[in-house]
Design a protein around this motif. Structure first.
Motif, PDB file in Angstrom:
ATOM      1  N   PRO A 159       3.300  17.612   2.478  1.00 36.62           N
ATOM      2  CA  PRO A 159       3.777  16.312   2.009  1.00 36.62           C
ATOM      3  C   PRO A 159       5.088  15.878   2.651  1.00 36.62           C
ATOM      4  O   PRO A 159       5.282  14.683   2.932  1.00 36.62           O
ATOM      5  CB  PRO A 159       3.930  16.521   0.501  1.00 36.62           C
ATOM      6  CG  PRO A 159       2.900  17.550   0.177  1.00 36.62           C
ATOM      7  CD  PRO A 159       2.894  18.484   1.359  1.00 36.62           C
ATOM      8  N   GLY A 160       6.003  16.830   2.884  1.00 30.14           N
ATOM      9  CA  GLY A 160       7.296  16.486   3.475  1.00 30.14           C
ATOM     10  C   GLY A 160       7.206  15.973   4.899  1.00 30.14           C
ATOM     11  O   GLY A 160       8.177  15.410   5.422  1.00 30.14           O
ATOM     12  N   GLY A 165       4.115   6.079   2.119  1.00 30.58           N
ATOM     13  CA  GLY A 165       2.804   5.450   2.055  1.00 30.58           C
ATOM     14  C   GLY A 165       1.681   6.446   2.280  1.00 30.58           C
ATOM     15  O   GLY A 165       0.641   6.391   1.618  1.00 30.58           O
ATOM     16  N   GLN A 166       1.899   7.371   3.212  1.00 29.86           N
ATOM     17  CA  GLN A 166       0.892   8.399   3.470  1.00 29.86           C
ATOM     18  C   GLN A 166       0.747   9.338   2.272  1.00 29.86           C
ATOM     19  O   GLN A 166      -0.361   9.735   1.912  1.00 29.86           O
ATOM     20  CB  GLN A 166       1.259   9.180   4.731  1.00 29.86           C
ATOM     21  CG  GLN A 166       1.113   8.386   6.014  1.00 29.86           C
ATOM     22  CD  GLN A 166       1.665   9.121   7.219  1.00 29.86           C
ATOM     23  OE1 GLN A 166       2.622   9.900   7.114  1.00 29.86           O
ATOM     24  NE2 GLN A 166       1.078   8.874   8.375  1.00 29.86           N
ATOM     25  N   GLN A 167       1.870   9.687   1.640  1.00 24.54           N
ATOM     26  CA  GLN A 167       1.802  10.550   0.463  1.00 24.54           C
ATOM     27  C   GLN A 167       1.025   9.874  -0.665  1.00 24.54           C
ATOM     28  O   GLN A 167       0.232  10.522  -1.375  1.00 24.54           O
ATOM     29  CB  GLN A 167       3.209  10.911  -0.012  1.00 24.54           C
ATOM     30  CG  GLN A 167       3.948  11.862   0.917  1.00 24.54           C
ATOM     31  CD  GLN A 167       5.256  12.327   0.317  1.00 24.54           C
ATOM     32  OE1 GLN A 167       5.293  12.910  -0.763  1.00 24.54           O
ATOM     33  NE2 GLN A 167       6.350  12.076   1.030  1.00 24.54           N
ATOM     34  N   ALA A 171      -2.339  11.009  -2.661  1.00 23.91           N
ATOM     35  CA  ALA A 171      -2.440  11.018  -4.117  1.00 23.91           C
ATOM     36  C   ALA A 171      -3.689  10.269  -4.579  1.00 23.91           C
ATOM     37  O   ALA A 171      -4.352  10.677  -5.539  1.00 23.91           O
ATOM     38  CB  ALA A 171      -1.188  10.401  -4.735  1.00 23.91           C
ATOM     39  N   VAL A 172      -4.008   9.175  -3.901  1.00 29.30           N
ATOM     40  CA  VAL A 172      -5.224   8.434  -4.230  1.00 29.30           C
ATOM     41  C   VAL A 172      -6.455   9.289  -3.925  1.00 29.30           C
ATOM     42  O   VAL A 172      -7.408   9.347  -4.712  1.00 29.30           O
ATOM     43  CB  VAL A 172      -5.284   7.100  -3.460  1.00 29.30           C
ATOM     44  CG1 VAL A 172      -6.636   6.428  -3.656  1.00 29.30           C
ATOM     45  CG2 VAL A 172      -4.164   6.171  -3.915  1.00 29.30           C
ATOM     46  N   ALA A 199      -0.528  -1.899   1.668  1.00 28.21           N
ATOM     47  CA  ALA A 199      -1.609  -1.046   2.174  1.00 28.21           C
ATOM     48  C   ALA A 199      -2.262  -0.263   1.033  1.00 28.21           C
ATOM     49  O   ALA A 199      -3.492  -0.114   0.989  1.00 28.21           O
ATOM     50  CB  ALA A 199      -1.067  -0.092   3.233  1.00 28.21           C
ATOM     51  N   VAL A 200      -1.454   0.239   0.107  1.00 29.80           N
ATOM     52  CA  VAL A 200      -1.998   0.974  -1.034  1.00 29.80           C
ATOM     53  C   VAL A 200      -2.788   0.033  -1.936  1.00 29.80           C
ATOM     54  O   VAL A 200      -3.870   0.391  -2.447  1.00 29.80           O
ATOM     55  CB  VAL A 200      -0.874   1.678  -1.814  1.00 29.80           C
ATOM     56  CG1 VAL A 200      -1.380   2.186  -3.169  1.00 29.80           C
ATOM     57  CG2 VAL A 200      -0.316   2.835  -0.996  1.00 29.80           C
ATOM     58  N   MET A 201      -2.290  -1.185  -2.137  1.00 35.08           N
ATOM     59  CA  MET A 201      -3.030  -2.136  -2.960  1.00 35.08           C
ATOM     60  C   MET A 201      -4.371  -2.491  -2.320  1.00 35.08           C
ATOM     61  O   MET A 201      -5.385  -2.654  -3.018  1.00 35.08           O
ATOM     62  CB  MET A 201      -2.202  -3.401  -3.182  1.00 35.08           C
ATOM     63  CG  MET A 201      -0.979  -3.198  -4.058  1.00 35.08           C
ATOM     64  SD  MET A 201      -1.356  -2.441  -5.674  1.00 35.08           S
ATOM     65  CE  MET A 201      -2.492  -3.635  -6.350  1.00 35.08           C
ATOM     66  N   GLU A 202      -4.399  -2.600  -1.016  1.00 33.96           N
ATOM     67  CA  GLU A 202      -5.662  -2.877  -0.331  1.00 33.96           C
ATOM     68  C   GLU A 202      -6.627  -1.711  -0.518  1.00 33.96           C
ATOM     69  O   GLU A 202      -7.837  -1.905  -0.683  1.00 33.96           O
ATOM     70  CB  GLU A 202      -5.412  -3.121   1.159  1.00 33.96           C
ATOM     71  CG  GLU A 202      -6.670  -3.439   1.963  1.00 33.96           C
ATOM     72  CD  GLU A 202      -7.409  -4.660   1.469  1.00 33.96           C
ATOM     73  OE1 GLU A 202      -8.655  -4.695   1.617  1.00 33.96           O
ATOM     74  OE2 GLU A 202      -6.762  -5.584   0.934  1.00 33.96           O
ATOM     75  N   LEU A 203      -6.086  -0.491  -0.517  1.00 34.63           N
ATOM     76  CA  LEU A 203      -6.917   0.686  -0.753  1.00 34.63           C
ATOM     77  C   LEU A 203      -7.502   0.660  -2.167  1.00 34.63           C
ATOM     78  O   LEU A 203      -8.696   0.938  -2.361  1.00 34.63           O
ATOM     79  CB  LEU A 203      -6.081   1.948  -0.543  1.00 34.63           C
ATOM     80  CG  LEU A 203      -6.756   3.295  -0.800  1.00 34.63           C
ATOM     81  CD1 LEU A 203      -8.011   3.445   0.042  1.00 34.63           C
ATOM     82  CD2 LEU A 203      -5.778   4.426  -0.500  1.00 34.63           C
ATOM     83  N   LEU A 204      -6.692   0.305  -3.161  1.00 33.75           N
ATOM     84  CA  LEU A 204      -7.197   0.192  -4.527  1.00 33.75           C
ATOM     85  C   LEU A 204      -8.251  -0.902  -4.622  1.00 33.75           C
ATOM     86  O   LEU A 204      -9.260  -0.759  -5.328  1.00 33.75           O
ATOM     87  CB  LEU A 204      -6.048  -0.099  -5.496  1.00 33.75           C
ATOM     88  CG  LEU A 204      -4.999   1.005  -5.661  1.00 33.75           C
ATOM     89  CD1 LEU A 204      -3.935   0.573  -6.672  1.00 33.75           C
ATOM     90  CD2 LEU A 204      -5.635   2.315  -6.090  1.00 33.75           C
ATOM     91  N   ARG A 205      -8.029  -1.965  -3.904  1.00 34.76           N
ATOM     92  CA  ARG A 205      -9.007  -3.061  -3.895  1.00 34.76           C
ATOM     93  C   ARG A 205     -10.342  -2.587  -3.333  1.00 34.76           C
ATOM     94  O   ARG A 205     -11.404  -2.934  -3.855  1.00 34.76           O
ATOM     95  CB  ARG A 205      -8.443  -4.220  -3.067  1.00 34.76           C
ATOM     96  CG  ARG A 205      -9.343  -5.428  -2.957  1.00 34.76           C
ATOM     97  CD  ARG A 205      -8.583  -6.570  -2.334  1.00 34.76           C
ATOM     98  NE  ARG A 205      -9.450  -7.695  -2.035  1.00 34.76           N
ATOM     99  CZ  ARG A 205      -9.030  -8.932  -1.850  1.00 34.76           C
ATOM    100  NH1 ARG A 205      -7.732  -9.196  -1.942  1.00 34.76           N
ATOM    101  NH2 ARG A 205      -9.852  -9.898  -1.567  1.00 34.76           N
ATOM    102  N   GLU A 206     -10.292  -1.781  -2.286  1.00 36.13           N
ATOM    103  CA  GLU A 206     -11.521  -1.251  -1.699  1.00 36.13           C
ATOM    104  C   GLU A 206     -12.232  -0.307  -2.673  1.00 36.13           C
ATOM    105  O   GLU A 206     -13.464  -0.322  -2.781  1.00 36.13           O
ATOM    106  CB  GLU A 206     -11.203  -0.519  -0.398  1.00 36.13           C
ATOM    107  CG  GLU A 206     -10.746  -1.439   0.729  1.00 36.13           C
ATOM    108  CD  GLU A 206     -10.225  -0.673   1.930  1.00 36.13           C
ATOM    109  OE1 GLU A 206     -10.283   0.586   1.913  1.00 36.13           O
ATOM    110  OE2 GLU A 206      -9.747  -1.314   2.879  1.00 36.13           O
TER     111      GLU A 206
END
Length: 248
Positions: A159-160, A165-167, A171-172, A199-206
């Motif tokens: 993780p470090g 955003g990648q972390q 987690a998702v 980018a994370v919100m777009e991933l949740l949308r997908e």
């Protein structure tokens, strides 16, 4: 776990699209500190259907995180009932609740909650090991989840070695690898800059477009409009519940 009480919650728990997934009836949560009563939630009634994306919004102290904790079986209401998959969860022991959480609920936290000395692959795999799942099945699920979030090429990294955003993408992946009944996200973009947050919100949308049911706490009204439904809390009460936006 061959426990009848747990099986009563999990058996046939995944409804068809549009059917009721969970229901809260008169849920109240009171915290007692130094003889002072704090009503975090007051008489909350709520139904979530399979395939919904519900945003939970409201000012600080309105009860958003408390509500999410109850939905995720991390806390119990002082009064009222919670039905998951058409079966009540009241009366489950701590170990039974943990068993249900591991199999039915995926969590996405603001602070990622990744284990620093485990690789990306191992972080995503860890909850699956608690199920006693065969190694080959774990490997298949982890690889599939990392592919979905675009992090397969980072599977051996710690993780470090990743950006925020990648972390959060990892987690998702950890949340969806177990194919949960319900995804809970607590301020999933709170520790990210605007670009990574989008980018994370777009991933949740997908994920939602793929059939996932999401309940998301957010302070960002723009993000809440991506959901299909928005529930507003104020002083522990639901003050508004309606359509948030239209996914295009």
């Amino acid at each position: 776990m061959n426990d009848p009480a747990v099986q009563a919650v999990t058996r046939d728990a995944r409804p068809a699209a549009g059917q009721r997934l969970l229901h809260l009836e008169g849920v109240t949560k009171v915290f007692l500190t130094d003889e002072v009563e704090t009503h975090a939630l007051s008489n909350v009634h709520m139904t979530v259907h399979q395939g919904e994306w519900m945003a939970i919004v409201g000012p600080s102290g309105s009860g958003k995180t408390t509500l999410l904790a109850i939905l995720g079986l991390l806390d119990t209401p002082t009064s009222g009932s919670y039905v998951l998959g058409d079966r009540p969860v009241a009366g489950l022991s701590a170990s039974q609740r943990a068993w249900v959480r591991n199999r039915q609920i995926g969590f996405i936290f603001q602070s990622f909650n990744l284990i620093g000395d485990l690789t990306v692959f191992e972080n995503v795999e860890l909850p699956l090991t608690y199920r006693g799942m065969p190694a080959a099945e774990r490997k298949r699920r982890v690889e599939s989840a990392l592919e979905r979030v675009g992090m397969a090429h980072r599977r051996k990294h710690l993780p470090g070695q990743l950006s925020g955003g990648q972390q959060q993408r990892v987690a998702v992946a950890r949340a969806v690898a177990g194919d949960p009944l319900l995804l809970l996200a607590d301020e999933p973009t709170g520790n990210l800059d605007s670009k990574n947050g989008q980018a994370v919100m777009e991933l949740l949308r997908e994920l939602h477009a793929g059939g996932a049911t999401l309940c998301m706490v957010t302070h960002d009204l723009g993000h809440s409009k991506l959901a299909t439904r928005s529930v507003s809390l104020f002083d522990g009460r639901v003050v508004e519940d309606g359509t948030a936006g239209v996914l295009g």
